[in-house]
Structures are given as C-alpha cells and as structure tokens.
Design a protein around this motif. Structure first.
Motif, PDB file in Angstrom:
ATOM      1  N   ARG A 162       0.846  -1.198   0.000  1.00 54.09           N
ATOM      2  CA  ARG A 162       0.000   0.000   0.000  1.00 54.09           C
ATOM      3  C   ARG A 162       0.881   1.247   0.000  1.00 54.09           C
ATOM      4  O   ARG A 162       0.677   2.176  -0.783  1.00 54.09           O
ATOM      5  CB  ARG A 162      -0.935   0.015   1.209  1.00 54.09           C
ATOM      6  CG  ARG A 162      -1.809   1.269   1.251  1.00 54.09           C
ATOM      7  CD  ARG A 162      -2.678   1.377   2.508  1.00 54.09           C
ATOM      8  NE  ARG A 162      -3.522   0.219   2.707  1.00 54.09           N
ATOM      9  CZ  ARG A 162      -3.490  -0.557   3.796  1.00 54.09           C
ATOM     10  NH1 ARG A 162      -2.654  -0.289   4.788  1.00 54.09           N
ATOM     11  NH2 ARG A 162      -4.306  -1.580   3.920  1.00 54.09           N
ATOM     12  N   ARG A 163       1.881   1.243   0.855  1.00 56.35           N
ATOM     13  CA  ARG A 163       2.773   2.401   0.939  1.00 56.35           C
ATOM     14  C   ARG A 163       3.672   2.517  -0.293  1.00 56.35           C
ATOM     15  O   ARG A 163       3.850   3.611  -0.836  1.00 56.35           O
ATOM     16  CB  ARG A 163       3.618   2.308   2.209  1.00 56.35           C
ATOM     17  CG  ARG A 163       2.807   2.595   3.463  1.00 56.35           C
ATOM     18  CD  ARG A 163       3.587   2.214   4.718  1.00 56.35           C
ATOM     19  NE  ARG A 163       2.848   2.504   5.919  1.00 56.35           N
ATOM     20  CZ  ARG A 163       1.916   1.712   6.437  1.00 56.35           C
ATOM     21  NH1 ARG A 163       1.578   0.586   5.848  1.00 56.35           N
ATOM     22  NH2 ARG A 163       1.292   2.050   7.539  1.00 56.35           N
ATOM     23  N   ARG A 192       1.717   3.611  -3.312  1.00 56.46           N
ATOM     24  CA  ARG A 192       1.358   5.035  -3.182  1.00 56.46           C
ATOM     25  C   ARG A 192       2.531   5.909  -3.625  1.00 56.46           C
ATOM     26  O   ARG A 192       2.354   6.906  -4.322  1.00 56.46           O
ATOM     27  CB  ARG A 192       0.966   5.352  -1.743  1.00 56.46           C
ATOM     28  CG  ARG A 192       0.393   6.747  -1.578  1.00 56.46           C
ATOM     29  CD  ARG A 192      -0.078   7.027  -0.155  1.00 56.46           C
ATOM     30  NE  ARG A 192      -1.076   6.066   0.267  1.00 56.46           N
ATOM     31  CZ  ARG A 192      -1.103   5.491   1.478  1.00 56.46           C
ATOM     32  NH1 ARG A 192      -0.186   5.798   2.380  1.00 56.46           N
ATOM     33  NH2 ARG A 192      -2.046   4.643   1.795  1.00 56.46           N
ATOM     34  N   VAL A 193       3.732   5.526  -3.251  1.00 57.03           N
ATOM     35  CA  VAL A 193       4.927   6.244  -3.694  1.00 57.03           C
ATOM     36  C   VAL A 193       5.062   6.131  -5.215  1.00 57.03           C
ATOM     37  O   VAL A 193       5.314   7.121  -5.902  1.00 57.03           O
ATOM     38  CB  VAL A 193       6.191   5.695  -2.988  1.00 57.03           C
ATOM     39  CG1 VAL A 193       7.465   6.227  -3.627  1.00 57.03           C
ATOM     40  CG2 VAL A 193       6.158   6.028  -1.496  1.00 57.03           C
ATOM     41  N   TRP A 217       2.794   5.674  -7.490  1.00 54.02           N
ATOM     42  CA  TRP A 217       1.803   6.448  -8.246  1.00 54.02           C
ATOM     43  C   TRP A 217       2.307   7.868  -8.492  1.00 54.02           C
ATOM     44  O   TRP A 217       1.809   8.563  -9.385  1.00 54.02           O
ATOM     45  CB  TRP A 217       0.445   6.471  -7.534  1.00 54.02           C
ATOM     46  CG  TRP A 217      -0.353   5.215  -7.720  1.00 54.02           C
ATOM     47  CD1 TRP A 217      -0.711   4.328  -6.741  1.00 54.02           C
ATOM     48  CD2 TRP A 217      -0.902   4.696  -8.945  1.00 54.02           C
ATOM     49  NE1 TRP A 217      -1.436   3.296  -7.290  1.00 54.02           N
ATOM     50  CE2 TRP A 217      -1.574   3.494  -8.639  1.00 54.02           C
ATOM     51  CE3 TRP A 217      -0.873   5.127 -10.275  1.00 54.02           C
ATOM     52  CZ2 TRP A 217      -2.213   2.722  -9.609  1.00 54.02           C
ATOM     53  CZ3 TRP A 217      -1.509   4.356 -11.237  1.00 54.02           C
ATOM     54  CH2 TRP A 217      -2.164   3.174 -10.903  1.00 54.02           C
ATOM     55  N   HIS A 218       3.268   8.329  -7.702  1.00 55.80           N
ATOM     56  CA  HIS A 218       3.876   9.647  -7.912  1.00 55.80           C
ATOM     57  C   HIS A 218       5.188   9.538  -8.683  1.00 55.80           C
ATOM     58  O   HIS A 218       5.467  10.349  -9.562  1.00 55.80           O
ATOM     59  CB  HIS A 218       4.130  10.338  -6.565  1.00 55.80           C
ATOM     60  CG  HIS A 218       2.874  10.654  -5.828  1.00 55.80           C
ATOM     61  ND1 HIS A 218       2.267   9.747  -5.001  1.00 55.80           N
ATOM     62  CD2 HIS A 218       2.108  11.753  -5.813  1.00 55.80           C
ATOM     63  CE1 HIS A 218       1.162  10.284  -4.501  1.00 55.80           C
ATOM     64  NE2 HIS A 218       1.043  11.506  -4.977  1.00 55.80           N
ATOM     65  N   ALA A 235      -1.001  -3.058  -9.606  1.00 49.30           N
ATOM     66  CA  ALA A 235      -1.679  -2.225  -8.603  1.00 49.30           C
ATOM     67  C   ALA A 235      -3.194  -2.309  -8.732  1.00 49.30           C
ATOM     68  O   ALA A 235      -3.907  -2.318  -7.722  1.00 49.30           O
ATOM     69  CB  ALA A 235      -1.217  -0.780  -8.717  1.00 49.30           C
TER      70      ALA A 235
END
Length: 153
Positions: free
Chosen positions: A49-50, A53-54, A56-57, A102
């Motif tokens: 999850r973490r 999330r990183v 996706w940027h 993802a």
C-alpha cells in the motif's frame, strides 16, 4: 534545468528499482522466516500500500522527465541514440506492469483480506510478487542499458 530533470529521473528510478529489490530480496524472505501467514499477509498489504502510493507519484515523474529530456536534450526520437529508445520501451512496459499489478492483484489482495479469505489473498500476493519480479528484472536491465549507453557503449 536539464540537470534537475536528470536528477529527478535517476532518483525516481533508484526509488522504484531499489524498492522492488528490497521487497523481494530482504523483506519477503525475512517476513516468511519471522511471521505466520496472517501477520505476513497484513505486513505485505501495508508494505505494498505504501510502496504503490509512492510509485503512483514516482512513475509519472520518471516518464515525464524522460519525455522532457528526450525532447530537449536528445532532440526527439529521430535524433536520440539507441539506449534512449530502449529506456523508453522498457520504461513504458514497466509502467504498464505496475498499473496492472496495482489495479489487479493488489486490489484483489485488499478485497480478499477485507473478506477474511486468506487463501485468495495469498494467491494475489503471489501474483504481485511475480509482477514485481518481472519489473525488477526489466528495471535492472534498463539501468544497465542506461549506464552502458551513457558512456558510449
């Protein structure tokens, strides 16, 4: 400006490829040794999850800086050298694999754990592992080609 783009591009690649290597070669084996299946699934859910999330940027930053450098530094596809074409192809393939993992197995893992179905969650985690392993191989290949091409190979 070109230096800033290059630094962002390289830092993004380091985060992405290094994170995958850490997950596969250090975190996963340690989790298997130290934790029972329920705790291991919960840990890996939190980790991905973490990490995702990183990513996706980071992934858009890598793509955008690469395209910008391609246009301004290498004067477009027609004038660029072989390793730039390979980096572009492998980068797009890696981005596609990341999005597929993802939005596919990772979502399936989250849903399975929310429903209490550890078997489905474990199967989804295995698909995540395979996608990350494929992307790690592509990422290491891309880094090797980038380094080789950068210095005249």
């Amino acid at each position: 400006m070109a230096t800033l783009l290059y630094v962002l591009h390289v830092l993004g690649a380091v985060l992405w490829v290094g994170g995958m290597a850490f997950a596969l070669f250090a975190l996963r084996p340690a989790a298997h040794e130290a934790l029972e299946a329920p705790q291991r699934l919960a840990l890996m859910l939190g980790v991905f999850r973490r990490f995702f999330r990183v990513l996706w940027h980071v992934v858009p930053i890598i793509l955008l800086t690469g395209w910008t450098m391609l246009g301004f530094w290498y004067w477009g596809f027609g004038a660029s050298i072989w390793h730039v074409h390979v980096m572009h192809g492998t980068g797009l393939l890696m981005a596609g694999i990341f999005v597929a993992v993802a939005l596919g197995p990772f979502r399936a893992m989250r849903a399975a754990l929310a429903a209490g179905d550890r078997a489905k969650a474990a199967a989804a985690l295995d698909r995540i592992r395979k996608g990350v392993a494929l992307n790690l191989a592509l990422g290491l290949l891309t880094v090797a080609i980038a380094a080789w091409g950068r210095f005249g190979g």
